[in-house]
Design a protein around this motif. Structure first.
Motif, PDB file in Angstrom:
ATOM      1  N   GLU A   1      -0.030   5.007 -14.955  1.00  0.00           N
ATOM      2  CA  GLU A   1      -0.922   6.143 -14.904  1.00  0.00           C
ATOM      3  C   GLU A   1      -0.292   7.250 -15.792  1.00  0.00           C
ATOM      4  O   GLU A   1      -1.082   7.759 -16.613  1.00  0.00           O
ATOM      5  CB  GLU A   1      -1.093   6.791 -13.287  1.00  0.00           C
ATOM      6  N   PRO A   2       0.968   7.758 -15.675  1.00  0.00           N
ATOM      7  CA  PRO A   2       1.346   8.798 -16.691  1.00  0.00           C
ATOM      8  C   PRO A   2       1.048   8.272 -18.121  1.00  0.00           C
ATOM      9  O   PRO A   2       0.797   9.333 -19.080  1.00  0.00           O
ATOM     10  CB  PRO A   2       2.852   9.061 -16.314  1.00  0.00           C
TER      11      PRO A   2
ATOM     12  N   HIS B   1       9.063   6.930  -8.296  1.00  0.00           N
ATOM     13  CA  HIS B   1       8.367   7.947  -8.699  1.00  0.00           C
ATOM     14  C   HIS B   1       9.260   8.977  -9.471  1.00  0.00           C
ATOM     15  O   HIS B   1       8.567   9.532 -10.420  1.00  0.00           O
ATOM     16  CB  HIS B   1       7.569   8.722  -7.465  1.00  0.00           C
TER      17      HIS B   1
ATOM     18  N   PHE C   1     -10.169   7.054  -8.704  1.00  0.00           N
ATOM     19  CA  PHE C   1     -10.693   8.529  -8.209  1.00  0.00           C
ATOM     20  C   PHE C   1     -10.633   9.073  -9.417  1.00  0.00           C
ATOM     21  O   PHE C   1     -11.068  10.611  -9.465  1.00  0.00           O
ATOM     22  CB  PHE C   1      -9.808   9.005  -7.272  1.00  0.00           C
ATOM     23  N   ASP C   2     -10.033   8.762 -10.621  1.00  0.00           N
ATOM     24  CA  ASP C   2      -9.865   9.566 -11.714  1.00  0.00           C
ATOM     25  C   ASP C   2     -10.426   9.261 -12.755  1.00  0.00           C
ATOM     26  O   ASP C   2     -10.083   8.180 -13.491  1.00  0.00           O
ATOM     27  CB  ASP C   2      -8.264   9.777 -12.056  1.00  0.00           C
ATOM     28  N   PRO C   3     -11.614   9.727 -13.355  1.00  0.00           N
ATOM     29  CA  PRO C   3     -12.557   9.168 -14.208  1.00  0.00           C
ATOM     30  C   PRO C   3     -11.704   8.910 -15.607  1.00  0.00           C
ATOM     31  O   PRO C   3     -12.085   7.812 -16.221  1.00  0.00           O
ATOM     32  CB  PRO C   3     -13.767  10.046 -14.354  1.00  0.00           C
TER      33      PRO C   3
ATOM     34  N   TRP D   1       2.031   4.792  -3.627  1.00  0.00           N
ATOM     35  CA  TRP D   1       1.757   5.844  -3.847  1.00  0.00           C
ATOM     36  C   TRP D   1       2.152   6.946  -2.779  1.00  0.00           C
ATOM     37  O   TRP D   1       1.750   8.108  -3.129  1.00  0.00           O
ATOM     38  CB  TRP D   1       0.258   6.304  -4.098  1.00  0.00           C
ATOM     39  N   ASP D   2       2.956   6.651  -1.888  1.00  0.00           N
ATOM     40  CA  ASP D   2       3.503   7.694  -1.097  1.00  0.00           C
ATOM     41  C   ASP D   2       4.895   8.307  -1.829  1.00  0.00           C
ATOM     42  O   ASP D   2       5.860   7.407  -1.746  1.00  0.00           O
ATOM     43  CB  ASP D   2       4.078   7.046   0.239  1.00  0.00           C
ATOM     44  N   GLU D   3       4.762   9.437  -2.325  1.00  0.00           N
ATOM     45  CA  GLU D   3       5.779  10.076  -3.301  1.00  0.00           C
ATOM     46  C   GLU D   3       7.064  10.015  -2.498  1.00  0.00           C
ATOM     47  O   GLU D   3       8.271  10.101  -3.102  1.00  0.00           O
ATOM     48  CB  GLU D   3       5.549  11.307  -3.745  1.00  0.00           C
TER      49      GLU D   3
ATOM     50  N   ARG E   1      -7.391   0.933  -7.010  1.00  0.00           N
ATOM     51  CA  ARG E   1      -7.964   1.925  -6.018  1.00  0.00           C
ATOM     52  C   ARG E   1      -7.653   3.452  -6.427  1.00  0.00           C
ATOM     53  O   ARG E   1      -8.361   4.117  -6.693  1.00  0.00           O
ATOM     54  CB  ARG E   1      -7.861   1.360  -4.486  1.00  0.00           C
TER      55      ARG E   1
ATOM     56  N   HIS F   1       0.930  -1.186  -0.044  1.00  0.00           N
ATOM     57  CA  HIS F   1      -0.081   0.024   0.043  1.00  0.00           C
ATOM     58  C   HIS F   1       0.837   1.556  -0.044  1.00  0.00           C
ATOM     59  O   HIS F   1       0.284   2.338   0.128  1.00  0.00           O
ATOM     60  CB  HIS F   1      -0.920  -0.023   1.151  1.00  0.00           C
TER      61      HIS F   1
ATOM     62  N   ARG G   1      -9.157   4.244 -19.138  1.00  0.00           N
ATOM     63  CA  ARG G   1      -7.919   4.058 -20.092  1.00  0.00           C
ATOM     64  C   ARG G   1      -7.118   2.909 -19.474  1.00  0.00           C
ATOM     65  O   ARG G   1      -6.226   2.412 -20.097  1.00  0.00           O
ATOM     66  CB  ARG G   1      -6.990   5.282 -20.005  1.00  0.00           C
TER      67      ARG G   1
ATOM     68  N   ARG H   1      -2.432   8.932 -18.931  1.00  0.00           N
ATOM     69  CA  ARG H   1      -2.668  10.345 -18.994  1.00  0.00           C
ATOM     70  C   ARG H   1      -2.199  10.836 -20.145  1.00  0.00           C
ATOM     71  O   ARG H   1      -2.839  11.993 -20.779  1.00  0.00           O
ATOM     72  CB  ARG H   1      -1.863  11.286 -17.779  1.00  0.00           C
TER      73      ARG H   1
END
Lengths: 288, 410
Positions: free
Chosen positions: A89-90, A45, A117-119, A35-37, A113, A32, A124, A93
């Motif tokens: 993710e990038p 990251h 949060f990002d539609p 995503w902690d940058e 998860r 988990h 994609r 995007r």
């Protein structure tokens, strides 16, 4: 990077015959933390700062269409060993349709998860838990691009990994690999300094034996009908926490290879770093 | 940002408390709120087509700037060698109209909510494994709810965004208010010079708007400002003329010391001294154009946080004596847009601290020294004390004689 490699190693151990349940647990614990940058995965990251432009520019150079704002629109990418989705993710995007696979279910859960949060990302990206081998049958020649970043140093059977990549890639598709070289320097910096001295990476995370020299990766790729287009050395600066390109490939490096246009051939020429795939399942695990 | 090529796929919302302002022709009267736009800011505005609109509406370029002291003969003249414009005096309404036009051009990407007000902000929790949305939630007065990956606070020196984000602000109220007015000159001239005189009570500046009209910005004590705004128009005009022309604050000592220094300079550098000119006298003031507002200085300790960025007066507030307030803001915009564009092209999450911190470092490095310098200048020129007057007299004369220093200031 070492942390990543460590995680990857842990990830990889699951599918490897020598499963180390301790390593698995360690990796599970960090599932988990993706995503902690500023956390354990911070080096991964910041690796996005060079690996995303590397992939993006290589693909832009090869294509004729340019969609402002969505340069990778229409491109189908497979992110092998996607972990928490840091690279998926990038790429999504930038317009690509991404399928991320990872053998550890917790990673897939975290990735799912986070993108929910990002539609735009939700639509994609698709995440699936499992190995590369498992998806080969249903995805023959269906991807434009395969990305295996920080994976191949954890793969048991590199040749088989490359073979699976080739089967899943469309002809003239691209394979991007980032991994660690097998040199004295990478032993000193990657194992001794990172693990034993600075403790950036827990001991035993990396097995220097599994590191892959670019020459070997290139050879494996070429013999599987890939043609290597680019090899660049990468350097991590632990003080600034950032990556940069380097002439020498003696520590970390990135490779871009393209599958030959002839059908029905397995071409491992694309990414040298993908070389470690002896078992596709093994290799699919740990890339981030 | 709406015009940036890497932002074609993004959605931007602009919350504007004021009404929509768009003009096809400017009214005959000039507005009393004007800004001095530097060439750099003009370049920024022209990058997305707004400067053309400004030029087609109205603006006044100026070529020279003369700044001098009320307590001595010292003065400094800024002028670009190549006869380029040093800057432009533009009414704020003109800029607003130009921006509105360009916003319309990208209406598919940028949605403007006029007359809106945010009443609630929900910040994302730092924990990355939470189940609540990691974006910033904003509730508007009319009930609209918006969520965003990056909130940019451009809401002025009393920024609500800054307060809600709990960013500490170092601030200091000056005991001064600025009086603005639109003035008519007694005779038409080329009017391409910006004039500023440092009175002990505060600087008075005359900014050209046209061949016959100039804008006044007079910073002075609250009491004096109130007097100026309420007195009859004739007395007001007299006060302005006397402020620029009178030598009442000179002392013989300073004058002699200044003259000596000037001769010394002319020995070393013959071209280093110039004749002091005086602005044209003011004939009358536009009725209803007088207004005053309090002055202060402020600087936010942080310009950015996770998913938040502050720009313009929300991040820093300065005294108008250098005419730099809005230009600092434009500089912020240029820098932030550059970093966001690069981040978008890398597929990064726009609210990520990594590139926001780069913006903060770049701008803080640039802004802090300028903000401090302006504050120091304000304090230096607020006194009649002889030693300080002498210091600034010699300092100003020396600076006037040294082209390299002047270029750096520009």
């Amino acid at each position: 990077l070492f942390r990543l490699t460590m995680k990857r190693l842990a990830n990889f151990s699951t599918s490897h015959s020598s499963v180390d349940s301790k390593e698995m647990k360690k990796f599970q614990l960090l599932a988990h933390k993706w995503w902690d940058e500023e956390g354990e995965y911070s080096a991964l990251h910041s690796m996005n700062d060079i690996r995303v432009p590397f992939i993006r520019d290589a693909l832009l150079n090869m294509s004729r269409n340019h969609y402002p704002g969505k340069p990778l629109s229409g491109v189908k990418i497979l992110d092998v060993g996607c972990g928490g989705g840091l690279l998926s993710e990038p790429l999504a995007r930038l317009g690509a349709s991404v399928t991320g696979i990872d053998p550890l279910e917790d990673n897939i859960r975290t990735a799912d998860r986070h993108k929910s949060f990002d539609p735009v990302l939700d639509k994609r990206i698709q995440y699936k838990s499992g190995s590369l081998e498992e998806i080969v049958e249903e995805s023959m020649e269906s991807f434009d691009v395969i990305v295996a970043s920080e994976v191949v140093e954890h793969v048991a059977d590199l040749e088989m990994f490359i073979n699976c990549c080739s089967q899943v890639l469309k002809p003239e598709g691209s394979l991007f690999i980032t991994t660690i070289n097998k040199t004295q320097l990478s032993y000193v910096l990657g194992i001794v300094v990172a693990e034993k001295i600075l403790g950036i990476v827990p001991e035993g995370t990396h097995e220097w034996e599994k590191f892959v020299p670019p020459e070997e990766l290139e050879r494996l790729l070429e013999s599987n009908h890939f043609s290597v287009k680019a090899v660049n050395g990468m350097l991590y600066n632990p003080l600034s926490g950032s990556w940069s390109w380097m002439e020498s490939t003696s520590i970390n490096y990135a490779m871009h290879a393209v599958k030959s246009g002839a059908r029905g051939q397995s071409s491992p020429t694309d990414d040298l770093s993908e070389m470690e795939s002896k078992k596709c399942s093994a290799t699919a695990g740990t890339a981030v | 940002l709406g015009h940036d090529i890497h932002f074609h796929d993004k959605k931007i919302a602009l919350l504007e408390a004021g009404p929509r302002k768009e003009y096809d022709h400017m009214p005959d009267n000039f507005s009393n709120r004007v800004s001095s736009i530097s060439p750099g800011s003009a370049t920024l505005l022209s990058r997305f087509g707004a400067w053309d609109h400004v030029c087609s509406l109205r603006l006044k370029p100026f070529r020279r700037m003369q700044v001098w002291d009320a307590c001595s003969e010292a003065m400094i003249v800024f002028e670009k060698d190549d006869l380029d414009d040093m800057g432009y005096i533009v009414e704020n309404d003109v800029i607003m109209s130009a921006l509105t036009k360009q916003l319309d051009a990208v209406a598919d990407r940028v949605e403007v909510f006029y007359g809106s007000r945010a009443v609630g902000y929900t910040w994302p929790l730092p924990s990355h494994s939470s189940d609540t949305s990691p974006w910033v939630q904003i509730e508007l007065a009319d009930g609209h709810r918006l969520q965003t990956k990056l909130l940019i606070g451009a809401d002025g020196h009393n920024s609500v965004v800054r307060k809600e984000a709990e960013i500490k602000n170092i601030e200091h109220q000056y005991d001064q208010s600025a009086v603005v007015a639109t003035l008519h000159l007694s005779e038409a001239t080329d009017n391409n010079v910006a004039w500023q005189r440092f009175l002990p009570t505060g600087p008075i500046a005359l900014l050209p708007l046209s061949d016959t009209v100039s804008s006044l910005v007079w910073s002075t004590s609250h009491e004096h400002a109130l007097e100026l705004v309420t007195m009859d128009e004739e007395s007001f005009v007299d006060s302005i003329n006397s402020a620029f022309w009178s030598n009442a604050n000179h002392s013989d000592f300073i004058d002699t010391a200044g003259a000596m220094f000037r001769s010394a300079i002319s020995l070393l550098k013959p071209s280093g001294t110039a004749i002091r000119q005086l602005p044209a006298s003011v004939a009358k003031v536009d009725p209803e154009s007088r207004a005053m507002f309090p002055l202060g200085m402020g600087h936010a300790t942080e310009y950015v946080q996770h998913r938040v960025a502050l720009i313009g007066d929300a991040a820093h507030r300065v005294h108008p004596l250098a005419g730099q307030g809005v230009n600092l803001g434009f500089g912020d915009i240029s820098c932030l847009a550059h970093h966001l564009s690069a981040a978008a092209f890398n597929g990064s999450d726009l609210g990520s601290l990594k590139h926001l911190l780069k913006f903060e470092t770049e701008r803080q490095r640039h802004n802090v020294s300028l903000i401090t310098a302006i504050d120091m200048l304000k304090r230096l020129y607020s006194t009649k004390l002889t030693p300080l007057v002498l210091l600034r007299t010699w300092g100003l004369q020396a600076t006037n004689a040294l082209p390299p220093v002047k270029v750096r200031i520009l």
